[in-house]
Write a protein that holds these residues in place. Structure first.
Motif, mmCIF file in Angstrom:
data_model
loop_
_atom_site.group_PDB
_atom_site.id
_atom_site.type_symbol
_atom_site.label_atom_id
_atom_site.label_comp_id
_atom_site.label_asym_id
_atom_site.label_seq_id
_atom_site.Cartn_x
_atom_site.Cartn_y
_atom_site.Cartn_z
ATOM 1 N N THR A 51 61.935 -73.969 7.949
ATOM 2 C CA THR A 51 60.862 -73.074 8.125
ATOM 3 C C THR A 51 61.185 -71.824 7.590
ATOM 4 O OG1 THR A 51 60.097 -74.080 10.485
ATOM 5 C CG2 THR A 51 59.429 -71.995 9.969
ATOM 6 N N GLY A 78 59.160 -69.844 4.143
ATOM 7 C CA GLY A 78 58.448 -68.432 4.364
ATOM 8 C C GLY A 78 59.148 -67.566 3.190
ATOM 9 N N ASP A 126 54.925 -72.240 0.001
ATOM 10 C CA ASP A 126 54.815 -73.751 0.070
ATOM 11 C C ASP A 126 55.081 -74.745 -0.933
ATOM 12 O OD1 ASP A 126 53.457 -72.663 2.294
ATOM 13 O OD2 ASP A 126 51.624 -73.182 1.819
ATOM 14 N N ASP A 157 52.714 -72.458 8.823
ATOM 15 C CA ASP A 157 51.630 -71.354 8.954
ATOM 16 C C ASP A 157 50.633 -72.337 9.473
ATOM 17 O OD1 ASP A 157 50.605 -73.161 6.778
ATOM 18 O OD2 ASP A 157 51.475 -71.711 5.207
ATOM 19 N N ASP A 158 49.176 -71.778 9.344
ATOM 20 C CA ASP A 158 48.193 -72.314 10.049
ATOM 21 C C ASP A 158 47.910 -73.722 9.172
ATOM 22 O OD1 ASP A 158 47.854 -70.298 11.831
ATOM 23 O OD2 ASP A 158 46.467 -69.194 10.771
#
Length: 308
Positions: A182, A186, A190, A285-286
């Motif tokens: 993760t 960040g 991606d 993320d979303d």
């Protein structure tokens, strides 16, 4: 009156780690605890044993440990903290992430017994509130038949298996991999993260054989080091033999902020046999999330047969 011989046995098992040496509450202790309970039932009979197992202050209810009993139709026979559910058929009950714990426990017990794992609250001063999903934690369980008609089970929080270290090393290693992945996404973005996750020789396939997988929240697989042919496939409707939609459960957990999910998944290192697996997921993320997993056999050193 408590039966002092069983009280001494339980004291040795729970406080001293009589099976596994210096560490408190190891997996072998749980099995010995169940053996003591089965022996009690065989010696005193079913009716007396169920009364004892159902007492919050009984000989087998000690320091957060307790015995529960079911018949082979998943009807609850005794539980010191779920008296209102005694007599109910619990075959449809699932943990907070959808694992059908009672059905799995019944099948494992009827096959001779063994370890299981699931999410469940630990008992407190007010007992157990099964509706309080935020209190559910990862547990190691053991189930064992008494005879052809009924079986016993118990469980201990996996974080309590050792004195000060929390989860067993194999689980800590897996969680650390997810946290690292993760953070990497960040920092690097991606595209770089998904490329690295999908590389069988990349940094996210470690020496213990753990690896990361990545999905969109709709269930589309977007990163995996060992299933390149499946990348781009939507697996949201995938079900195990008990009807649990494991990808949907993992995705929902990630969307909620992350955490543990127990599910059934084929183990490629063991001929793709189905095993209980402890997954840990986190949102990136979303748009997408990632996770990893540990088979229960990696924790216990034993394989628990799962109904095919």
């Amino acid at each position: 009156m408590k039966y002092w011989c069983y009280g001494i046995c339980l004291l040795l098992i729970l406080a001293c780690g009589c099976v596994a040496g210096e560490e408190r509450g190891e997996a072998g202790d749980l099995r010995e605890y169940l053996l003591a309970a089965v022996s009690y039932a065989e010696m005193h009979g079913k009716e007396a044993a169920l009364v004892e197992f159902g007492k919050p202050d009984g000989a087998f209810t000690y320091d957060g440990w307790y015995i529960y009993a079911y018949d082979d139709d998943c009807i609850l026979l005794a539980h010191p903290y779920e008296e209102a559910s005694v007599g109910l058929n619990r075959s449809g009950w699932t943990d907070s992430r959808g694992l059908p714990v009672i059905r799995i426990g019944s099948d494992v017990a009827q096959a001779g017994g063994g370890y299981i794992t699931y999410l469940y609250p630990r008992p407190g001063d007010a007992g157990i509130d099964e509706a309080a999903f935020s209190t559910y934690e990862l547990k190691l369980g053991y189930v064992m038949p008494v005879d052809d008609d009924w079986w016993l089970g118990s469980g201990v929080a996996l974080a309590d298996l050792t004195w000060d270290e929390g989860y067993p090393p194999v689980i800590r290693d897996m969680v650390a991999l997810v946290v690292d992945g993760t953070a990497y996404a960040g920092r690097e973005g991606d595209a770089a993260a998904l490329t690295e996750i999908s590389d069988p020789g990349g940094r996210f396939v470690n020496a213990n054989g753990h690896y990361l997988y990545a999905y969109r929240y709709d269930g589309t697989l977007i990163g995996h080091p060992h299933l390149p042919e499946m990348i781009g496939s939507n697996l949201i409707d995938r079900e195990d033999q008990y009807g649990m939609r494991m990808i949907g459960s993992l995705a929902a957990t990630a969307r909620d902020g992350g955490g543990f999910v127990v599910f059934i998944w084929p183990n490629p290192e063991e001929g793709n046999r189905d095993e209980l697996k402890i997954g840990y997921v986190m949102p990136v993320d979303d748009d997408w999330w990632l996770g990893s997993g540990v088979y229960l056999s990696e924790v216990t050193g034993e394989y628990t047969p799962i109904r095919g």
